[in-house]
Design a protein around this motif. Structure first.
Motif, PDB file in Angstrom:
ATOM      1  N   ALA A 108       0.846  -1.196   0.000  1.00 33.34           N
ATOM      2  CA  ALA A 108       0.000   0.000   0.000  1.00 33.34           C
ATOM      3  C   ALA A 108       0.878   1.240   0.000  1.00 33.34           C
ATOM      4  CB  ALA A 108      -0.912   0.001   1.217  1.00 33.34           C
ATOM      5  N   PHE A 109       0.435   2.269  -0.756  1.00 26.46           N
ATOM      6  CA  PHE A 109       1.151   3.539  -0.798  1.00 26.46           C
ATOM      7  C   PHE A 109       0.145   4.642  -1.087  1.00 26.46           C
ATOM      8  CE2 PHE A 109       3.446   6.989  -2.864  1.00 26.46           C
ATOM      9  CZ  PHE A 109       4.522   7.164  -1.996  1.00 26.46           C
ATOM     10  N   TRP A 110       0.106   5.667  -0.241  1.00 25.62           N
ATOM     11  CA  TRP A 110      -0.820   6.783  -0.370  1.00 25.62           C
ATOM     12  C   TRP A 110      -2.237   6.228  -0.449  1.00 25.62           C
ATOM     13  CZ3 TRP A 110      -0.233  11.474   1.145  1.00 25.62           C
ATOM     14  CH2 TRP A 110      -1.041  12.523   0.676  1.00 25.62           C
ATOM     15  N   THR A 111      -2.946   6.438  -1.562  1.00 19.49           N
ATOM     16  CA  THR A 111      -4.317   5.946  -1.694  1.00 19.49           C
ATOM     17  C   THR A 111      -4.423   4.725  -2.593  1.00 19.49           C
ATOM     18  OG1 THR A 111      -4.628   7.512  -3.517  1.00 19.49           O
ATOM     19  CG2 THR A 111      -5.332   8.224  -1.313  1.00 19.49           C
ATOM     20  N   ILE A 112      -3.283   4.150  -2.984  1.00 19.71           N
ATOM     21  CA  ILE A 112      -3.299   3.048  -3.938  1.00 19.71           C
ATOM     22  C   ILE A 112      -2.566   1.835  -3.377  1.00 19.71           C
ATOM     23  CG2 ILE A 112      -3.458   4.576  -5.932  1.00 19.71           C
ATOM     24  CD1 ILE A 112      -0.461   4.246  -6.345  1.00 19.71           C
ATOM     25  N   GLU A 113      -2.732   0.711  -4.025  1.00 22.04           N
ATOM     26  CA  GLU A 113      -1.971  -0.492  -3.691  1.00 22.04           C
ATOM     27  C   GLU A 113      -1.229  -0.940  -4.937  1.00 22.04           C
ATOM     28  OE1 GLU A 113      -3.446  -4.745  -2.603  1.00 22.04           O
ATOM     29  OE2 GLU A 113      -3.256  -3.599  -0.736  1.00 22.04           O
ATOM     30  N   LEU A 114       0.066  -1.165  -4.782  1.00 23.20           N
ATOM     31  CA  LEU A 114       0.941  -1.469  -5.903  1.00 23.20           C
ATOM     32  C   LEU A 114       1.405  -2.914  -5.869  1.00 23.20           C
ATOM     33  CD1 LEU A 114       3.050   1.754  -5.518  1.00 23.20           C
ATOM     34  CD2 LEU A 114       1.618   1.270  -7.505  1.00 23.20           C
ATOM     35  N   MET A 115       1.459  -3.541  -7.030  1.00 19.69           N
ATOM     36  CA  MET A 115       2.109  -4.838  -7.148  1.00 19.69           C
ATOM     37  C   MET A 115       3.621  -4.608  -7.153  1.00 19.69           C
ATOM     38  SD  MET A 115      -0.144  -6.869 -10.017  1.00 19.69           S
ATOM     39  CE  MET A 115       0.261  -5.681 -11.297  1.00 19.69           C
ATOM     40  N   VAL A 116       4.342  -5.401  -6.374  1.00 20.73           N
ATOM     41  CA  VAL A 116       5.799  -5.302  -6.317  1.00 20.73           C
ATOM     42  C   VAL A 116       6.387  -6.699  -6.277  1.00 20.73           C
ATOM     43  CG1 VAL A 116       5.823  -3.051  -5.163  1.00 20.73           C
ATOM     44  CG2 VAL A 116       5.804  -5.138  -3.801  1.00 20.73           C
ATOM     45  N   GLY A 117       7.680  -6.776  -6.532  1.00 24.46           N
ATOM     46  CA  GLY A 117       8.368  -8.053  -6.482  1.00 24.46           C
ATOM     47  C   GLY A 117       9.852  -7.856  -6.686  1.00 24.46           C
ATOM     48  N   PRO A 118      10.620  -8.929  -6.723  1.00 27.97           N
ATOM     49  CA  PRO A 118      12.063  -8.824  -6.914  1.00 27.97           C
ATOM     50  C   PRO A 118      12.410  -7.978  -8.135  1.00 27.97           C
ATOM     51  CG  PRO A 118      11.459 -11.074  -6.367  1.00 27.97           C
ATOM     52  CD  PRO A 118      10.169 -10.327  -6.572  1.00 27.97           C
ATOM     53  N   GLY A 119      13.400  -7.104  -7.954  1.00 30.68           N
ATOM     54  CA  GLY A 119      13.811  -6.227  -9.036  1.00 30.68           C
ATOM     55  C   GLY A 119      13.254  -4.830  -8.950  1.00 30.68           C
ATOM     56  N   VAL A 120      12.349  -4.571  -7.984  1.00 35.81           N
ATOM     57  CA  VAL A 120      11.825  -3.216  -7.813  1.00 35.81           C
ATOM     58  C   VAL A 120      11.982  -2.786  -6.363  1.00 35.81           C
ATOM     59  CG1 VAL A 120      10.168  -3.455  -9.687  1.00 35.81           C
ATOM     60  CG2 VAL A 120       9.444  -3.926  -7.361  1.00 35.81           C
ATOM     61  N   LEU A 121      12.152  -1.482  -6.182  1.00 37.99           N
ATOM     62  CA  LEU A 121      12.243  -0.923  -4.838  1.00 37.99           C
ATOM     63  C   LEU A 121      10.878  -0.984  -4.167  1.00 37.99           C
ATOM     64  CD1 LEU A 121      14.332   0.664  -3.016  1.00 37.99           C
ATOM     65  CD2 LEU A 121      13.167   2.728  -3.817  1.00 37.99           C
ATOM     66  N   GLU A 159      16.564  -6.111  -2.320  1.00 38.79           N
ATOM     67  CA  GLU A 159      16.130  -5.035  -3.203  1.00 38.79           C
ATOM     68  C   GLU A 159      17.254  -4.645  -4.166  1.00 38.79           C
ATOM     69  OE1 GLU A 159      13.376  -2.071  -1.678  1.00 38.79           O
ATOM     70  OE2 GLU A 159      13.634  -2.934   0.331  1.00 38.79           O
ATOM     71  N   PRO A 160      16.902  -4.096  -5.342  1.00 42.27           N
ATOM     72  CA  PRO A 160      17.904  -3.829  -6.381  1.00 42.27           C
ATOM     73  C   PRO A 160      18.916  -2.769  -5.960  1.00 42.27           C
ATOM     74  CG  PRO A 160      15.767  -2.890  -6.978  1.00 42.27           C
ATOM     75  CD  PRO A 160      15.535  -3.735  -5.767  1.00 42.27           C
ATOM     76  N   ARG A 161      20.184  -3.102  -6.064  1.00 41.88           N
ATOM     77  CA  ARG A 161      21.251  -2.192  -5.640  1.00 41.88           C
ATOM     78  C   ARG A 161      21.216  -0.873  -6.402  1.00 41.88           C
ATOM     79  NH1 ARG A 161      25.278  -3.936  -2.533  1.00 41.88           N
ATOM     80  NH2 ARG A 161      26.690  -2.391  -3.404  1.00 41.88           N
ATOM     81  N   GLU A 162      20.847  -0.942  -7.691  1.00 44.83           N
ATOM     82  CA  GLU A 162      20.854   0.271  -8.491  1.00 44.83           C
ATOM     83  C   GLU A 162      19.793   1.268  -8.052  1.00 44.83           C
ATOM     84  OE1 GLU A 162      18.448  -2.871 -10.770  1.00 44.83           O
ATOM     85  OE2 GLU A 162      20.281  -2.789  -9.550  1.00 44.83           O
ATOM     86  N   ALA A 163      18.804   0.810  -7.294  1.00 46.17           N
ATOM     87  CA  ALA A 163      17.779   1.712  -6.766  1.00 46.17           C
ATOM     88  C   ALA A 163      18.120   2.212  -5.370  1.00 46.17           C
ATOM     89  CB  ALA A 163      16.424   1.007  -6.742  1.00 46.17           C
ATOM     90  N   LEU A 164      19.238   1.743  -4.818  1.00 49.57           N
ATOM     91  CA  LEU A 164      19.604   2.078  -3.448  1.00 49.57           C
ATOM     92  C   LEU A 164      20.864   2.939  -3.356  1.00 49.57           C
ATOM     93  CD1 LEU A 164      19.104  -1.477  -1.878  1.00 49.57           C
ATOM     94  CD2 LEU A 164      17.600   0.497  -1.545  1.00 49.57           C
TER      95      LEU A 164
END
Length: 272
Positions: A75-88, A201-206
């Protein structure tokens, strides 16, 4: 057969060594195993039998896998996001950028929005949900992240107003935007991180160089040429980075205003 209430308590005890929120983690995993919301679990299903798959979910969390990767959403703000390996994984702290944008525009609304480093579409889709007539572009260097972003836009009914493009920050973009959002990598390469972040989590996003400032040095000088008259850019920062990132902005000819998160830590700079 073990009932959910007992299984949750035992799982929470085991998770104490890997999580700051062991009880919450156990509840979220049980809700996922039962294919229901956490609220539904707590309000009426604690006496149900624990599903057979719950134990495997707990084992994954004991291996420091992020809860959001295990359940597949956040969950984020007013929405719910699909996430998984490879994304922050979206963080509540990043909602500070949307709060600052709402404060800036007041009763008005931005027409065009740019999200640089969009990941799974986090900031752009939250902004489009906030302002139903706005349109936006999300840019990311990761094809994996962009795939999640496009699927999230479809799932949220926002695909008609959201475009996504693979790119190197704002390179090649000539359009001007009323609102620019960015959550670049800002962790120094030598900084310690929790295992669930460091190992999953992906190093390039960190990470962004020794001081965590490399992305700002590339990104911020691009912003003045992208802002429409009266526009604003909101950039997330690390809690100790307000001064150096403000200095980068000032060298690019912009002024900076600091916004703090709910824990009163420096979290975002408004640039214009």
């Amino acid at each position: 057969m073990e009932i959910a209430r007992v299984a949750i308590a035992e799982a929470a005890r085991r998770l104490e060594g890997v999580s700051d929120t062991p009880r919450l983690d156990a509840e979220l995993l049980m809700a996922h195993a039962m294919d229901c919301t956490r609220d539904a679990l707590l309000l009426g299903r604690l006496g149900d039998a624990a599903p057979a798959g719950f134990a495997a979910l707990v084992e994954r969390r004991l291996g420091h896998e992020p809860i959001a990767y295990i359940t597949g959403h956040r969950a984020f703000w007013t929405i719910e996001l699909m996430v998984g390996p490879g994304v922050l994984v979206p963080r509540p702290d990043s909602e500070t950028l949307i709060e600052a944008a709402v404060a800036h525009f007041g009763g008005r609304a931005p027409d065009r929005i740019l999200d640089l480093g969009t990941g799974p579409g986090t900031l752009l889709l939250a902004a489009l949900d906030q302002w139903p007539h706005a349109r936006g572009l999300g840019v990311d260097a990761s094809p994996v992240a962009l795939d999640y972003a496009r699927r999230n836009a479809d799932r949220l009914g926002l695909a008609a107003r959201a475009q996504f493009a693979e790119g190197d920050w704002a390179k090649g973009i000539s359009e001007r935007f009323d609102l620019i959002l960015a959550n670049p990598p800002y962790i120094g390469t030598g900084e310690a991180l929790p295992a669930d972040v460091r190992d999953h989590e992906p190093r390039e996003a960190l990470f962004a160089g020794e001081a965590g400032l490399d992305a700002y040095r590339v990104l911020i000088p691009q912003i003045p040429g992208l802002l429409a008259p009266g526009g604003i850019a909101l950039v997330e920062i690390g809690s100790a980075q307000a001064e150096p990132v403000t200095a980068i902005a000032e060298r690019a000819g912009m002024s900076a205003r600091l916004f703090r998160d709910l824990a009163n830590r420096p979290r975002a700079l408004a640039l214009h």
